[in-house]
Each structure stands twice: as structure tokens, then as C-alpha cells.
Scaffold this active site. Sequence first.
Site, mmCIF file in Angstrom:
data_model
loop_
_atom_site.group_PDB
_atom_site.id
_atom_site.type_symbol
_atom_site.label_atom_id
_atom_site.label_comp_id
_atom_site.label_asym_id
_atom_site.label_seq_id
_atom_site.Cartn_x
_atom_site.Cartn_y
_atom_site.Cartn_z
ATOM 1 N N GLY A 15 0.838 -1.215 0.000
ATOM 2 C CA GLY A 15 0.000 0.000 0.000
ATOM 3 C C GLY A 15 0.858 1.243 0.000
ATOM 4 O O GLY A 15 2.062 1.185 -0.262
ATOM 5 N N ASN A 16 0.243 2.381 0.250
ATOM 6 C CA ASN A 16 1.016 3.622 0.398
ATOM 7 C C ASN A 16 0.384 4.491 1.481
ATOM 8 O O ASN A 16 -0.660 4.145 2.026
ATOM 9 C CB ASN A 16 1.136 4.352 -0.947
ATOM 10 N N ARG A 17 1.028 5.616 1.784
ATOM 11 C CA ARG A 17 0.626 6.405 2.960
ATOM 12 C C ARG A 17 -0.463 7.435 2.678
ATOM 13 O O ARG A 17 -0.734 8.289 3.506
ATOM 14 C CB ARG A 17 1.842 7.135 3.525
#
Length: 401
Positions: A208-210
Site C-alpha cells: 500500500g502507500n501512505r
Amino acid sequence: MLLKNKHILLAITGGIAAYKCAHLVRLLVKEGAHVKVVLTKSAQEFVTTKTLSVLSKNEVVTDFFDSNNNWNNHVALAEWADIMLVAPLTANTLSKFANGLCDNMVSACYLSAKCPVFVAPAMDLDMYKHPTTIKNLKTLESNKNIIIPAEHGELASGLVGEGRMAEPENIVDFMKKTMSQHLPFSGKKILVNAGPTYEAIDPVRFIGNRSSGKMGVALADEFAKQGADVTLVLGPSHIKPTEQTVETIMVESADEMFEKCNALFRTIDIAVLSAAVADYKPETIYNSKIKKQDGALTLNLIKTTDILESLGKQKQHQILVGFALETDNLLEYAKEKIKKKNLDFIVANSASEKGSGFGVDTNKITIIDKHNNLHNFELKSKQAVAKDIVQFTYKTLKDHA
Ligand code: CTP
């Protein structure tokens, strides 16, 4: 919340339906509006000034002078109002309005009002059908007043027919609907995507990412406030739109996000793609949890579809807006993306600048249009940034037309 913080001047004239105005005031206050009430002498026979004052949390005005002989300034009252609502409007006051007669506070406010004026007529059915009434209502319409049609039902005379004042709930709905038609984006369909995407590795793990989705959700809310019909395709995020009219479609992966955005694109007028879509996904998604083994684990990643680029290739009448989040060479990379993805403009924000980018509540953006002009904005809350982007979209829409 189209009536939120709106100043509404409610003028009540002397019909039996005036008793329903206590409920009407409550509904308007519940919508977040500030309400002041002015009423005619005969209206006071049907509803008390005390009730209206308590419910509106404001002094009620009945005459040009109050009990201490202080002048009630009708011009100031009319100027205070964002909307004037006359309910119920009797045949007598209607006739005064149509002919410019001014013999009480209500008619003085009416003649001074520069804001939109809604009127909710109420009278017996034969009076409502009378050619004079029809002519007077037409005069009001030609003066740009908005008529809230009377409803069918039992009347004070015992007769049944058209002439009842619209129910308070219907008056409020009518006003909200009319207000929304006057907003900058009314009638426009807008697609916004937001948030991160999760690319599954196995049933319990993902890449995923932030991204929090804050910027895109703020945009969806702002477009909706300005009258647009918004669909938000949202990746895994805890942030949800506050505007009830936003239709949210939750997705998880880049593939799902592509599928939803692609299916909607043909029918929409504007697409703003703010999502932080994964560029790569695991080539294989394991059906069972991967067990720990000796040595390194290698995951083979393959490219996802670039949603924005794909929509750019299909673009016809649509306005297409992208985002660029970079750590280095922000403006050069952003300019390249405008061309490569066939955009109308791009919103560039830096992932390394303080107060900007993922997770935080603020953002500092530069908008680059398709002629490579730069528009710089200050560091602001994401809600305020959303307002700037929406305003820029409106300007682009007008240039596009
Ligand atoms: N975007 C997209 N689909 C992808 C990747 C990105 O629609 N698979 C969109 C983003 O929503 C954003 C724009 O493309 O509006 C730019 O995203 P960004 O991550 O800044 O750039 P990329 O095109 O992915 O290129 P790079 O990661 O090399 O900077």
C-alpha cells in the site's frame, strides 16, 4: 446543507396556515439557517410572536415601530436576508406585491428585498383559481420571485382542492432544490478518485502507500457543495465525505479503481484523479498465507494500468485533472504528466515540503494549466485547497464552453 448559515427572512401573512410557521421556523433552524420573522397584524391572530421569537432565537418584527417607539428598519432587514420567504402568502398580500402597494412591514421588506424571494400561496380553491390571482402570480414570476405551488387537500372552508400552503417539509425541500440549481456546478457530473490502493500479496498482506484520502474527499465534498453530482471512487481510507449527496464507491486495488473509473468516464463532465494509485502489483496473489522460509523472498511486481493516462486517451468533451506528487523536480515532472496523460490541468504538490502531501491536514499546491502557466497557492488546510482547485476547475469549465 444548502441553507446552512443562510439568513432567511420569513414573512408571515394572515391565513390559517400561519400556524404551521412555527414548525417551518424549526425546520429552517435545523438546516442551520439564521431566521428572522416579520409578520402582518392578521397573521398574529393565527400564530404568536412569542412562539416565533423563541423558535427563531430572534426578535420578531410586526410593525414599523416597536413598543418603545423605535423604528424597525425594513431596508436593513431586507439587506440582512440572503433569502426572503413569504409563507403563507394570502390573496390580499399577493395583490399588494403584484401592484407595489406598501402599507405594512411585510410589503415594505418585500419591496426592499434584493435577494431571491420565495412565496408559498395559501387560499381557498376558487380564490386560487381566480384569473386575478393567476395574473398576480404571473406578475410575481416575471419579477423573478419563485412560487412554491399550493398543494391539494382539505381547505379551511371545508372544500377540497388546490390552495393549501405547501407543507413546511415540502417548502424546505423546494427551497433547497431551487438553491442547488443556482450553484456553479449544478447539472454537472463529476468523478473524483481518492485514497491509496492496496495490492494483495496473500490473504493477509498487501502493498500500500501512505495516502489518507483527505485531499480527494475534501474535493468531493466541495464539488458537491457547489451543486455537482459527485461520484467518489475511494480506496481503503477511514475518511468519508460529509456531504450526503456524494455517492461513494469503495474499492481496494488499482485494478478495481480502474474498472469503476473507466465505466463512469463516458457519462461524466469532469474527472479529478487525486488517488495515489499503486504503479505496480504482485504478479501472483497467493491463495494461502505465505509461510516464512529460510533465505530471501522475492516478489515479482508487474505494472498496473495508469487510470489517468487511459482516461486521457478516451477523453472527448470531459475536463480531466490529475495530481502529481513528487519528491524531486516537481514542476518538470508535473508538466510532462500534463502532456503524457492529456490533461486540462495538473495539481502539483511536493512530498518533501513541510505541511504538504500525504497524511497531513494541510497542502501547498501549484496548478499548472495545459499552456504551462503556473498558479501558486499558499500553504492551507486541505478544505481550503479544495476550494481553490474547485474554483480553478470552474474557470477551466467556462473557458472550455
Ligand atoms: N495515476 C493513475 N493510475 C496509476 C498511477 C497514477 O491514475 N496507475 C494518476 C494519479 O492519480 C495522479 C497522476 O496519475 O493523478 C500522477 O500520479 P503520480 O504517482 O504522481 O505519477 P505516476 O504517473 O504514477 O508516475 P511516477 O510514479 O513515475 O511519478
